[in-house]
Design a protein around this motif. Structure first.
Motif, PDB file in Angstrom:
ATOM      1  N   GLU A 183     -70.421 -30.054  29.135  1.00 39.72           N
ATOM      2  CA  GLU A 183     -70.492 -31.412  28.600  1.00 39.72           C
ATOM      3  C   GLU A 183     -69.608 -32.370  29.405  1.00 39.72           C
ATOM      4  N   ASP A 223     -68.057 -19.123  24.488  1.00 36.72           N
ATOM      5  CA  ASP A 223     -69.262 -19.946  24.545  1.00 36.72           C
ATOM      6  C   ASP A 223     -68.920 -21.424  24.389  1.00 36.72           C
ATOM      7  N   GLU A 280     -69.615 -24.454  26.988  1.00 39.45           N
ATOM      8  CA  GLU A 280     -70.360 -25.656  26.592  1.00 39.45           C
ATOM      9  C   GLU A 280     -69.555 -26.926  26.830  1.00 39.45           C
TER      10      GLU A 280
END
Lengths: 453, 453
Positions: B256, B248, B252
């Motif tokens: 980003e 995860d 992410e």
């Protein structure tokens, strides 16, 4: 010890062929770290060092090189050493390496192998490289539904040595169809005498061998799996994909998407290892396409030559307006492309997102119009400042909406939404920006002049 | 059953408060899939549905909502139901949720908890959200080095029920310092009477709780770990990060980076759930900065107003040349930024990459000059065609080198190399492109005219 010191030691070991020192040097190192020490050595030198390592370490270390490098390295090895190595490698990595070898070498290897080994290699090597079949392994653990928990654990102990993982075991029927799955944790925590059939997960999440490999990564991440069963030809279990391979796939896919969005094609190897020729090829086609696409922007400017000739001051603001449309558009496109890739948004969310984008882009356009208004008045007077501010609001809105729409459109036509997203948006925003800017200018300045007259 | 049908059934269940139907409906569904059915329901409705589910399912399902949504949902629950739920949640997720609740609610909860639970929440909630400490869990399994393999397995069976994973167990000394790790696979495969101290991995890979969370994901991916031990305050073991949390984090982080490279700031929630205001805030600042940066391009054009006024045909080619520099530059920058992020290249590779880039960009520039030459001759005669072709070679080279250099430069100054990479490159390439183009044009066309005269 520092990396440089270890590399120096390795050079020394290579010269003196001192395998005892090598064993001592690498005894506490992870295979990934050993491989990381070697990129500055030639393939033949790496081959020599590998042969000096224990067989199990050798088979682990080679897996950390890119598939091109692996082929180069093993081609420097003697035939019998190569066969020994190939036998020891995990069978998914073995099949990938096999695929990369010259035909002649493949045939030499096959004649030295047992039938079961040959069949396994053929099966795994037959999937194309972006499919689930190409990343799965056939070294998975099976248990029988009729075993008790204790018997299941004993069976895994007996058969588990060369399995990729024993934490997830699979239950198949007589036709090798997948009927359930049980984790080692469940086996350990269960009543020792309970039958596996009583507590296994029936109807487990699985994937077909012909699906794209990123789908396997997505399922593993979504359901927090350790291993995803792969089926083929009438629900037969043919392999598993493990979470560590899924992590690698997810990283590769993200890299590919990032590259694609900047019009860089697929690289077969790492950036550091890529040849100038392969880099050239991965970059040239879209650049040339975009050269011709940009002619439309030039033509749009040429169309307004007269307006420009009378108001040369307009040119000062052109790059700023055109770039703002492109930047706002890239932002929306990037948000959409990544949202589609992670499954955060999907086609059906289009309308809801459109409404939100109009709001956001409108507010952004107003802010930027305000920022540019002052510069406009100072530099070129009120009339041109009005034109510039008005244009800014419209181009930011138009750019953002194109950025929002294009990825959905590309997906609708079966293309990857990431394709060339940023430069395409920028190019389209350029044309729109020029047309809108000089269109408004021609109209407004003519009006303004008429009012003055 | 289709998702829409299930959503309709859920509405029906909600109206009739029929928890038996709910149990039947969700009995074979994974918590991730149950959560995926609910986004169209209000927080209060989701709360009502959760309360109708068995406690264990409830605690799993809530974890699949974003942290903002979790807080909204639990605030609709009664105090005692909330406490029951918070107790059942995995303790890393519990701490994250706790952090998100209003102060008053936090205090209410704390008074209803046991001291050990309070301490655990305080410890986990004290790390800032991008650090390893914020994604670790303190539900890890420990074994004693003096146990035999059989005793170790028995101990894990007894203590493992509420551990995040029992596949990796940790060995600590009396001061809770991490001295080794052993996998359940090793315990199962070992001689049953052998002591764990004899075969555990000493000096295991570990990470400090204050390191950035993407570093944990990188280590887990590099060493194919199931769980990475986290240490703090003098080598004390304080938690573990599991591979699924690492996946995860990696996703992410990629999101980003992708957003950042297109000047989109950090979003606290998913794109679909983000409010217009938060989207506006994440996008506006760089857009305004870039407006002012682009004034330099405008000023460069203004500087050559005279040349442009005499050769208006030059304008036709300006967007094409400037965009080509930007596109080639974005390609190099994207390759570098992603290479730096994945660890494929590092600062010390700069020179080798520079040499390769000069070759590749030179070849690209020549190809594109060739493509544009024909258009140039047709549209504006030989003189301008020569200027355009010459400019193309130089701007593609310059753009590419800026694209290569900027990420390294940003990194050197402690910024994330992904920061605004694409639009920054484009803006710098715009200025350079304009200066080079009109510079060459002023010089060459003056020369050409003199020759004719």
């Amino acid at each position: 010890m520092s990396e440089t010191m270890m590399t120096d030691d390795l050079r020394q070991i290579l010269l003196s062929a001192d395998s005892d020192s090598l064993h001592k040097l690498i005894s506490n190192e992870h295979p990934a770290d050993i491989a990381a020490l070697l990129p500055d050595f030639s393939s033949a030198e790496i081959g020599t060092l590998l042969v000096m390592m224990p067989l199990a370490v050798r088979a682990d270390v080679i897996g950390y090189f890119s598939i091109d490098q692996q082929a180069e390295i093993v081609l420097t090895l003697d035939q019998d050493i190569l066969i020994e190595l190939i036998r020891e490698m995990p069978n998914d990595e073995r099949a990938d390496l096999f695929n990369q070898l010259p035909l002649e070498k493949q045939q030499q290897l096959l004649t030295s192998m047992r039938k079961a080994e040959r069949d396994d290699i053929f099966k795994l090597a037959s999937y194309s490289e972006d499919k689930v079949g190409s990343i799965m392994t056939s070294d998975y653990a099976v248990v029988d539904a009729k075993m008790t928990a204790t018997q299941g654990i004993a069976f895994l102990r007996k058969t588990g040595a060369d399995k990729e993982t024993i934490y997830q075991a699979f239950v198949v029927d007589s036709g090798r169809r997948l009927i359930g799955t049980v984790s080692l944790r469940e086996l350990i925590m269960a009543d020792p005498e309970e039958k596996i059939s009583a507590f296994m997960t029936t109807d487990p999440v699985s994937i077909h061998a012909d699906e794209p490999q990123e789908e396997a990564a997505r399922l593993i991440s979504r359901y927090d799996l350790l291993a995803l069963p792969v089926i083929n030809g009438g629900d037969k279990l043919v392999g598993i994909v493990t979470y560590d391979d899924a992590m690698d796939v997810a990283e590769e896919e993200a890299t590919e998407d990032i590259h694609k969005s900047a019009t860089v094609g697929k690289l077969d190897t790492s950036l550091r290892a890529a040849s100038p020729m392969s880099l050239y090829r991965s970059r040239v086609s879209w650049l040339v396409v975009l050269v011709f696409a940009n002619i439309f922007t030039g033509a749009s400017i040429a169309y307004f030559e007269e307006t420009i000739a009378t108001h040369l001051a307009l040119l000062f603001f052109m790059p700023l307006l055109v770039a703002s449309a492109g930047n706002a558009g890239s932002q929306s496109a990037t948000l959409m492309v990544r949202g589609l890739a992670t499954g955060d948004v999907s086609g059906k969310d289009w309308l809801q997102l459109l409404g939100k984008e109009v709001l956001v882009a409108g507010a952004l356009g107003l802010t930027m119009a305000f920022a540019v208004m002052a510069v406009g008045v100072l530099r070129a007077g009120v009339d041109i400042a009005v034109v510039v501010a008005l244009t800014m609001i419209i181009v930011v809105l138009v750019g953002s909406l194109i950025g929002l729409g294009l990825p959905f459109l590309l997906e609708k036509f079966g293309c990857d939404p990431a394709t060339a997203s940023t430069p395409l948006i920028t190019t389209i925003a350029d044309v729109c920006g020029v047309l809108i800017y000089f269109g408004i200018a021609s109209w407004y300045l003519r009006e303004a002049i008429q009012v003055v007259v």
